[in-house]
Design a protein around this motif. Sequence first.
Motif, PDB file in Angstrom:
ATOM      1  N   VAL A 147      -2.148  14.814  -8.901  1.00 41.40           N
ATOM      2  CA  VAL A 147      -2.064  15.281  -7.521  1.00 41.40           C
ATOM      3  C   VAL A 147      -0.732  14.837  -6.946  1.00 41.40           C
ATOM      4  O   VAL A 147      -0.435  13.636  -6.913  1.00 41.40           O
ATOM      5  CB  VAL A 147      -3.219  14.728  -6.651  1.00 41.40           C
ATOM      6  N   ARG A 148       0.083  15.783  -6.524  1.00 42.25           N
ATOM      7  CA  ARG A 148       1.402  15.482  -5.971  1.00 42.25           C
ATOM      8  C   ARG A 148       1.534  16.099  -4.592  1.00 42.25           C
ATOM      9  O   ARG A 148       1.092  17.228  -4.353  1.00 42.25           O
ATOM     10  CB  ARG A 148       2.505  15.995  -6.899  1.00 42.25           C
ATOM     11  N   LEU A 149       2.170  15.351  -3.699  1.00 41.23           N
ATOM     12  CA  LEU A 149       2.395  15.801  -2.324  1.00 41.23           C
ATOM     13  C   LEU A 149       3.873  16.127  -2.160  1.00 41.23           C
ATOM     14  O   LEU A 149       4.734  15.280  -2.413  1.00 41.23           O
ATOM     15  CB  LEU A 149       1.973  14.711  -1.341  1.00 41.23           C
ATOM     16  N   TYR A 150       4.152  17.356  -1.729  1.00 38.32           N
ATOM     17  CA  TYR A 150       5.520  17.824  -1.544  1.00 38.32           C
ATOM     18  C   TYR A 150       5.766  18.184  -0.084  1.00 38.32           C
ATOM     19  O   TYR A 150       4.835  18.518   0.663  1.00 38.32           O
ATOM     20  CB  TYR A 150       5.782  19.064  -2.399  1.00 38.32           C
TER      21      TYR A 150
ATOM     22  N   HIS B 115       0.816  -1.203   0.000  1.00 41.52           N
ATOM     23  CA  HIS B 115       0.000   0.000   0.000  1.00 41.52           C
ATOM     24  C   HIS B 115       0.851   1.255   0.000  1.00 41.52           C
ATOM     25  O   HIS B 115       0.375   2.343   0.318  1.00 41.52           O
ATOM     26  CB  HIS B 115      -0.949  -0.009   1.190  1.00 41.52           C
ATOM     27  N   ALA B 116       2.099   1.137  -0.362  1.00 44.22           N
ATOM     28  CA  ALA B 116       2.980   2.291  -0.452  1.00 44.22           C
ATOM     29  C   ALA B 116       2.737   3.041  -1.755  1.00 44.22           C
ATOM     30  O   ALA B 116       2.582   2.446  -2.823  1.00 44.22           O
ATOM     31  CB  ALA B 116       4.440   1.854  -0.363  1.00 44.22           C
ATOM     32  N   CYS B 117       2.689   4.364  -1.649  1.00 42.20           N
ATOM     33  CA  CYS B 117       2.635   5.224  -2.835  1.00 42.20           C
ATOM     34  C   CYS B 117       4.039   5.624  -3.252  1.00 42.20           C
ATOM     35  O   CYS B 117       4.282   5.941  -4.423  1.00 42.20           O
ATOM     36  CB  CYS B 117       1.826   6.488  -2.530  1.00 42.20           C
ATOM     37  N   SER B 118       4.954   5.624  -2.276  1.00 41.89           N
ATOM     38  CA  SER B 118       6.358   5.985  -2.467  1.00 41.89           C
ATOM     39  C   SER B 118       7.089   5.556  -1.204  1.00 41.89           C
ATOM     40  O   SER B 118       6.451   5.109  -0.240  1.00 41.89           O
ATOM     41  CB  SER B 118       6.496   7.496  -2.682  1.00 41.89           C
ATOM     42  N   PRO B 119       8.403   5.691  -1.148  1.00 42.46           N
ATOM     43  CA  PRO B 119       9.103   5.349   0.106  1.00 42.46           C
ATOM     44  C   PRO B 119       8.652   6.177   1.302  1.00 42.46           C
ATOM     45  O   PRO B 119       8.797   5.743   2.442  1.00 42.46           O
ATOM     46  CB  PRO B 119      10.572   5.630  -0.240  1.00 42.46           C
TER      47      PRO B 119
ATOM     48  N   PRO C 209      -1.647   2.518  -4.673  1.00 41.22           N
ATOM     49  CA  PRO C 209      -2.539   1.419  -5.070  1.00 41.22           C
ATOM     50  C   PRO C 209      -3.982   1.913  -5.084  1.00 41.22           C
ATOM     51  O   PRO C 209      -4.368   2.761  -4.280  1.00 41.22           O
ATOM     52  CB  PRO C 209      -2.316   0.370  -3.974  1.00 41.22           C
ATOM     53  N   SER C 210      -4.781   1.383  -5.980  1.00 43.70           N
ATOM     54  CA  SER C 210      -6.151   1.887  -6.130  1.00 43.70           C
ATOM     55  C   SER C 210      -7.074   1.425  -5.015  1.00 43.70           C
ATOM     56  O   SER C 210      -8.128   2.033  -4.788  1.00 43.70           O
ATOM     57  CB  SER C 210      -6.723   1.458  -7.474  1.00 43.70           C
TER      58      SER C 210
ATOM     59  N   PRO D  89      -5.868   8.736 -14.220  1.00 45.50           N
ATOM     60  CA  PRO D  89      -4.663   7.905 -14.308  1.00 45.50           C
ATOM     61  C   PRO D  89      -4.696   6.747 -13.322  1.00 45.50           C
ATOM     62  O   PRO D  89      -4.104   5.697 -13.562  1.00 45.50           O
ATOM     63  CB  PRO D  89      -3.531   8.883 -13.971  1.00 45.50           C
ATOM     64  N   ASN D  90      -5.390   6.951 -12.209  1.00 48.56           N
ATOM     65  CA  ASN D  90      -5.599   5.954 -11.174  1.00 48.56           C
ATOM     66  C   ASN D  90      -7.024   6.163 -10.674  1.00 48.56           C
ATOM     67  O   ASN D  90      -7.375   7.284 -10.302  1.00 48.56           O
ATOM     68  CB  ASN D  90      -4.588   6.155 -10.039  1.00 48.56           C
ATOM     69  N   PRO D  91      -7.872   5.135 -10.659  1.00 49.84           N
ATOM     70  CA  PRO D  91      -9.267   5.350 -10.247  1.00 49.84           C
ATOM     71  C   PRO D  91      -9.417   5.852  -8.822  1.00 49.84           C
ATOM     72  O   PRO D  91     -10.490   6.323  -8.434  1.00 49.84           O
ATOM     73  CB  PRO D  91      -9.908   3.966 -10.412  1.00 49.84           C
TER      74      PRO D  91
END
Length: 360
Positions: free
Chosen positions: A260-263, A43-47, A304-305, A315-317
């Motif tokens: 949508v990006r998280l910074y 369930h990771a979107c990134s590290p 993960p969707s 791009p991702n539901p």
Amino acid sequence: MRLRSVLAPLAATLTAGLAAATCVTAAGPATAHSGPADPPRGHACSPAVSIERFSDALDKTTYEGTFVGNFSALAVDRDGAIAALSDRSSLFTLDPKTLSPRSVVPLADEGGAALDSEGLVVDRDGTRLVSSETEPSVRRYGRDGTLLGRLPVPDALRVAPAGRATSNQTFEALTLLPGGRTLLAGMEGSLSGDTLGVVRLQTWQRQSGQSGHVHRDFRLAAQYGYRTDTGLGLVEAAATPDGRLLVLERGFTVGVGNTVRLYLADLRRATDTSRIDTLTGTLTGHDGVRLVRKTLLADLADCPSLGATAKQPQPNPLLDNIEGMAVTGTTRGALRVLLVSDDNQGATQTTRFYSLRVRP
């Protein structure tokens, strides 16, 4: 806003009043005394970011005759409840366990007109600071929606012809930094004359009186430049306990969907731009202006969707028009972050809440 861990029981309690709604859980239900378990690695979107669950429970519902949706901002109230701001001039209080509405109050400007309300902070005394992108403005309201005051705004940040801002591209983000003395508002779009993609972050500083007591009101303070990704706007910012910012950037492409990006952003060493008329060389650094530093934590399209469905191409539901964000607590060194999408009260968008764990 006071940091509390308010989402731990969410998966186990989204049942009673919302039993018929959709709630997908990525981790097993946590018992009340144990706190949430770490989400599975899958369930990771990134590290740095993982998604625990999402909920469509409030999508296309009403409460006391008011449409529940159009959410543009979230904040944690002093009692741990979730304050959720609709950009149609309604301020909801949501139960921290079930997300079901507890109350709603209408908001209005000095003339009684509705607001295009976009940013929300619960101040230390429980009053609400609400930004509108119409003028723009930051107003203070009581818990019952009574208008109590208004903060000053620099002339350049006002919508043209009064200033250099573009309508619907002003104060989209609002957050209170740790210690409660510095308020920050983020412009969604660039000022006329500034390099496209460079937006202004305006701060206000709370003053102390002779007795040492901290006043309720804020005075204009430093301003900073922040560069958004190409085609994206700054839609939300939330202060972290160490004084940095989580920043949401968002865009939309017809036929493709949302980006949508998280910074993670750091104001330290950034240049105070409050006396700099135009920011035109900041992309190369030739003018000596240091922009706010930012580090990508996750592109939410990479999450993960979790079985989510979308009402339009994405791009991702899992994605929708995500616009609100609040840091709701910490767990074992990770921030617990709640996001919400603005459905614009439309058939092709969804009011969706997202529970994330972020390790900045």
